[in-house]
Write a protein that holds these residues in place. Structure first.
Motif, mmCIF file in Angstrom:
data_model
loop_
_atom_site.group_PDB
_atom_site.id
_atom_site.type_symbol
_atom_site.label_atom_id
_atom_site.label_comp_id
_atom_site.label_asym_id
_atom_site.label_seq_id
_atom_site.Cartn_x
_atom_site.Cartn_y
_atom_site.Cartn_z
ATOM 1 N N LEU A 1 24.215 69.690 59.892
ATOM 2 C CA LEU A 1 23.546 68.440 59.520
ATOM 3 C C LEU A 1 23.005 68.434 58.085
ATOM 4 O O LEU A 1 22.558 67.394 57.603
ATOM 5 N N LYS A 2 23.037 69.563 57.425
ATOM 6 C CA LYS A 2 22.476 69.609 56.064
ATOM 7 C C LYS A 2 23.245 68.646 55.161
ATOM 8 O O LYS A 2 24.479 68.673 55.122
ATOM 9 N N GLY A 3 22.517 67.789 54.469
ATOM 10 C CA GLY A 3 23.159 66.863 53.528
ATOM 11 C C GLY A 3 23.741 65.606 54.165
ATOM 12 O O GLY A 3 24.243 64.738 53.459
ATOM 13 N N ILE A 4 23.661 65.457 55.518
ATOM 14 C CA ILE A 4 24.238 64.232 56.105
ATOM 15 C C ILE A 4 23.377 63.022 55.725
ATOM 16 O O ILE A 4 22.179 63.146 55.454
ATOM 17 N N ARG A 5 24.000 61.875 55.765
ATOM 18 C CA ARG A 5 23.303 60.661 55.327
ATOM 19 C C ARG A 5 23.783 59.469 56.149
ATOM 20 O O ARG A 5 24.988 59.309 56.353
ATOM 21 N N PHE A 6 22.838 58.687 56.643
ATOM 22 C CA PHE A 6 23.164 57.417 57.305
ATOM 23 C C PHE A 6 22.442 56.347 56.513
ATOM 24 O O PHE A 6 21.209 56.280 56.557
ATOM 25 N N GLY A 7 23.188 55.533 55.768
ATOM 26 C CA GLY A 7 22.529 54.581 54.871
ATOM 27 C C GLY A 7 21.688 55.372 53.888
ATOM 28 O O GLY A 7 22.160 56.339 53.278
ATOM 29 N N ASP A 8 20.409 55.018 53.782
ATOM 30 C CA ASP A 8 19.525 55.717 52.837
ATOM 31 C C ASP A 8 18.660 56.779 53.518
ATOM 32 O O ASP A 8 17.758 57.331 52.889
ATOM 33 N N ALA A 9 18.911 57.046 54.809
ATOM 34 C CA ALA A 9 18.158 58.103 55.497
ATOM 35 C C ALA A 9 19.025 59.353 55.530
ATOM 36 O O ALA A 9 20.200 59.291 55.902
ATOM 37 N N GLY A 10 18.481 60.489 55.084
ATOM 38 C CA GLY A 10 19.322 61.685 55.017
ATOM 39 C C GLY A 10 18.579 62.974 55.311
ATOM 40 O O GLY A 10 17.346 63.022 55.381
#
Ligand code: FAD
Ligand code: EPU
Length: 340
Positions: free
Chosen positions: A285-294
């Motif tokens: 999960l390191k560095g994952i991003r959904f829209g502007d939440a990461g």
């Protein structure tokens, strides 16, 4: 007492998600604190310090009391120690630097932690092998219901890793007005054993044996700047979760399956502390991003707002992280951040 309506809190908390307070009062004197506590007696309201350990789940927040009491006063002294009362609204990092400048030692490893002095006992702030409970003598509070002042001794605060009675048993019971610290004068054993402090001191051209408290603070600041996102640039509230503790036999089983898993002694000698950042990274999960939440790309324990994320979006991401880590390792992560 100035009551403001519809106050934008975006720049008053470090996650910088949209949040509007319907009623907002800022207090700078103790007499004002008593006045507001009477005014809002028996009504719910949020006490706000520097806003660096909060996540607003909704963009509408009810009543907010910003504690901005200032000043510090030495109250007692011996040849080895000094006791100082520091008001709740003083910036934590400024206080650490001021204390070192006065020749009062102990807080150097806690340099650059955001937020204010009043919140420091709440979760017993800690970093680089030191927790603030080691230097707190007592805490002066006002009971939010009776509006009476009390001094609570360290031994009664139930301090533990990222916890205290203020965050648990007494949640929402007291407003912290000031914290009395007991610091060391003169020679004081520096704590340089943790993490990269030694290496950092070497880079600075000194050694743990030769370094002073100010240099240890500089080393800690430099390590922190290299690892943690600056909330002025990317919204965040530091570690989103606590490092979890698991029973010894579970830790041993996990180590068998994952031989590189970092494990540390826990406060409870039957338990073992795990590194939540490692678990999150290993869960992919390191560095994952959904829209502007990461999830931050350098420190997986820090959830970030790249700009326009809402509190709900950050919270949804936190739930996904929690679920993935639980599914992969059977370990439940508990938020450190206060969800409001
Ligand atoms: P707020 O976020 O304003 O409030 C936190 C909680 O305390 C809330 O529940 C609030 O209602 C309550 N509260 C605040 N003031 C009072 C008061 N006067 N009386 C009663 N209740 C009050 N924490 C660590 O322990 N170690 C770290 O290394 C660390 N690193 C961080 C790095 C970054 C980049 C960030 C953004 C945060 C980090 N934190 C760390 C978390 C945070 O800095 C601390 O928890 C800090 O003590 C919060 O202070 P605050 O004034 O911002 O509190
Ligand atoms: N790790 C990873 N991947 C990551 C992050 C960490 O594998 O993305 C591993 C590291 O390699 C290391 C271990 O996890 O083996 C621990 O990492 P680190 O030393 O960076 O510390 P942490 O456990 O992630 C804790 C505190 C911080 C505090 C630092 C330094 C908690 C929840 N967090 O972080 O506190 O500053 O140690 O003492 O205890 C905070 O509370 O907000 C906070 C920032």
């Amino acid at each position: 007492m100035l009551i403001q309506n519809q106050v934008d809190l975006k720049d008053k908390h470090t996650f910088s998600t949209p949040a509007i307070a319907q009623e907002f009062i800022e207090v700078v004197e103790l007499s004002q604190v008593e006045e507001v506590l009477r005014y809002w007696q028996n009504k719910p309201y949020l006490i706000l310090g520097g806003g660096s350990n909060l996540l607003f789940l909704n963009s509408t927040v009810g009543r907010v009391l910003k504690v901005n009491l200032q000043g510090w006063t030495p109250v007692a002294e011996t040849s080895q120690h000094v006791w100082i009362d520091v008001a709740a609204g003083v910036s934590w990092h400024d206080w650490v630097i001021q204390s070192l400048e006065q020749g009062w030692y102990g807080l150097e490893n806690l340099a650059l932690i955001p937020g204010n002095v009043g919140a420091s006992p709440m979760q017993n702030i800690g970093a680089y092998g030191v927790e603030v409970r080691e230097y707190i003598d007592s805490v002066e509070v006002i009971d939010r219901t009776t509006i009476q002042m009390h001094r609570i001794e360290n031994k009664d605060c139930s301090f533990a890793y990222r916890s205290s009675a203020f965050k648990t048993l007494w949640k929402n019971k007291y407003l912290i007005c000031s914290v009395r610290f007991k610091l060391c004068k003169g020679k004081h054993a520096l704590r340089t054993e943790y993490g990269a402090i030694r290496e950092e001191l070497t880079k600075m051209g000194t050694t743990p044996e030769l370094a002073g408290a100010r240099e240890v603070a500089e080393a800690v600041m430099s390590i922190r700047r290299s690892k943690l996102p600056d909330p002025k640039e990317i919204g965040n509230a530091g570690s989103f979760f606590k490092n979890p503790s698991v029973p010894m036999h579970i830790a041993q089983a996990l180590l068998k399956d994952h031989p590189t898993m970092p494990q540390y002694p826990s406060e409870n000698k039957d338990m073992v502390k795990l590194a939540a950042g490692w678990l999150i990274e290993q869960a992919g999960l390191k560095g994952i991003r959904f829209g502007d939440a990461g999830v931050h790309s350098k420190q997986a324990l820090v959830l970030v707002n790249y700009g326009q994320a809402s509190g709900a979006e950050i919270w949804n991401l936190a739930l996904r992280v929690q679920e993935k880590v639980r599914a992969q390792f059977g370990v439940v992560l508990e938020p450190e951040v206060n969800a409001i």
